[in-house]
Design an enzyme around this catalytic site. Structure first.
Site, short mmCIF file in Angstrom:
data_model
loop_
_atom_site.label_atom_id
_atom_site.label_comp_id
_atom_site.label_asym_id
_atom_site.label_seq_id
_atom_site.Cartn_x
_atom_site.Cartn_y
_atom_site.Cartn_z
N GLN A 1 46.62 63.17 72.88
CA GLN A 1 47.30 62.16 72.05
C GLN A 1 48.76 62.55 71.87
OE1 GLN A 1 44.43 61.11 68.53
NE2 GLN A 1 43.91 63.12 69.29
N HIS B 1 48.65 58.25 74.30
CA HIS B 1 49.64 57.73 73.36
C HIS B 1 51.05 57.76 73.96
CE1 HIS B 1 47.01 58.34 69.50
NE2 HIS B 1 46.60 57.36 70.27
N THR C 1 42.67 67.82 66.37
CA THR C 1 42.90 66.42 66.01
C THR C 1 42.07 66.07 64.78
OG1 THR C 1 42.78 64.11 66.71
CG2 THR C 1 41.19 65.60 67.72
N ASP D 1 54.36 65.39 73.87
CA ASP D 1 55.31 66.49 74.01
C ASP D 1 55.36 67.13 75.40
OD1 ASP D 1 52.99 68.13 74.15
OD2 ASP D 1 53.05 68.54 72.00
#
Ligand code: OAD
Length: 276
Positions: A107, A125, A217, A110
């Protein structure tokens, strides 16, 4: 907080027996690379509420009325990512590809799994390094040093008075108006669909894996949070690594990613724990 030896051994045995592993990660896997999570104490959404900063309507209103505040948000997100390096958990996941087929589903925006060397990474994402049009057509890929330059420019711009045109100028080439129209990072906002084909591939990974390793998460954001449910319903074992207790897991290893992930893979496959 410490992982019990028997839970670690049970999880390692699951990994050893697996032919296909899906590794599903959230902000917690990058926390030890210096990147804030969203919902922990002091997390990003505490200082910058998502209604205002993670939805189109809120973002546009903030840009028009409080450009300086928007610049502060962008800096808070970009600065740590612009200088981040993969940590021992990212590296251990990448190294484990020598022993088992792995699909990483993240998710995070980076790029750290790719930097660590993981070859299959679904960015459901999106990414802060991929620039797309409003219709999600690919425009360009940025390097980490491009983000570093952009944050330096933005920081200089915010030292004095910030007007919207000045902010937009500082944000190029990540976002703004170009010859392809309005461009933006592919990172998804609330209310937008997940990135394709990554999301369909992630569903497929969840349904086909023997083990899903869930790392860092909170599992509260849909539809991403459905992946462990989907994996479990398809017969996979779900192992969770997180300091906080998850809603469901076959094995919960209570600890941080950098502490537990290298140890787990070392026990399962005898790999170097990547701490160097
Ligand atoms: P959250 O901030 O919701 O959750 C972070 C999780 O990481 C929590 O369960 C923490 O306990 C755990 N954690 C913290 N430090 C850790 C460490 N060192 N090692 C392991 N775990 C640690 O972040 P996400 O679950 O990634 O989406 O958030 C999901 C989505 O919500 C994000 O992708 C983002 C956000 O809104 C969008 O913006 C669309």
């Amino acid at each position: 907080m410490s992982v019990s030896a028997s839970d670690l051994a049970r999880a390692a045995a699951c990994l050893r027996a697996a032919r296909r592993l899906a590794v599903f990660t959230g902000a917690g896997v990058s926390a030890e690379s210096g990147i804030d999570t969203f919902r922990d104490a002091g997390g990003l959404w505490q200082a910058f509420p998502p209604e205002q900063f993670a939805r189109w309507g809120g973002l546009v209103r903030t840009a028009l009325v409080q450009p300086r505040r928007l610049a502060g948000f962008v800096l808070r997100v970009l600065q740590p990512i612009a200088v981040a390096r993969p940590n021992a958990a990212h590296r251990a996941i990448a190294q484990a590809e020598h022993f088992v087929e792995i699909a990483v589903v993240t998710q995070n925006v980076d790029g750290l799994h790719q930097d660590a060397g993981s070859t299959i990474v679904r960015e459901i994402h999106g990414s802060l390094f991929k620039v797309v049009t409003l219709r999600r057509r690919f425009v360009r890929l940025l390097a980490r040093r491009d983000l570093a330059r952009l944050t330096e420019r933005l920081e200089r711009a915010t030292r004095s008075w910030v007007a919207l045109p000045r902010l937009l100028l500082a944000l190029r080439p990540l976002a703004g108006l170009g010859w392809r129209g309005i461009v933006r990072p592919s990172a998804v906002l609330f209310g937008e669909g997940l990135v394709q084909p990554d999301w369909n591939q992630a569903l497929d990974d969840a349904r086909r894996c023997d083990v899903m390793l869930v790392i860092g998460t909170s599992g509260v954001v849909l539809p991403a949070a459905l992946l462990p449910v989907e994996a479990h319903a398809s017969g996979a074992r779900v192992i969770v690594i997180d300091p906080d207790e998850p809603a469901t897991a076959d094995v919960w290893l209570a600890g941080t990613a950098c502490d537990v992930v290298p140890r787990l893979f070392a026990l399962a496959f005898g790999v170097n724990d990547g701490a160097a």
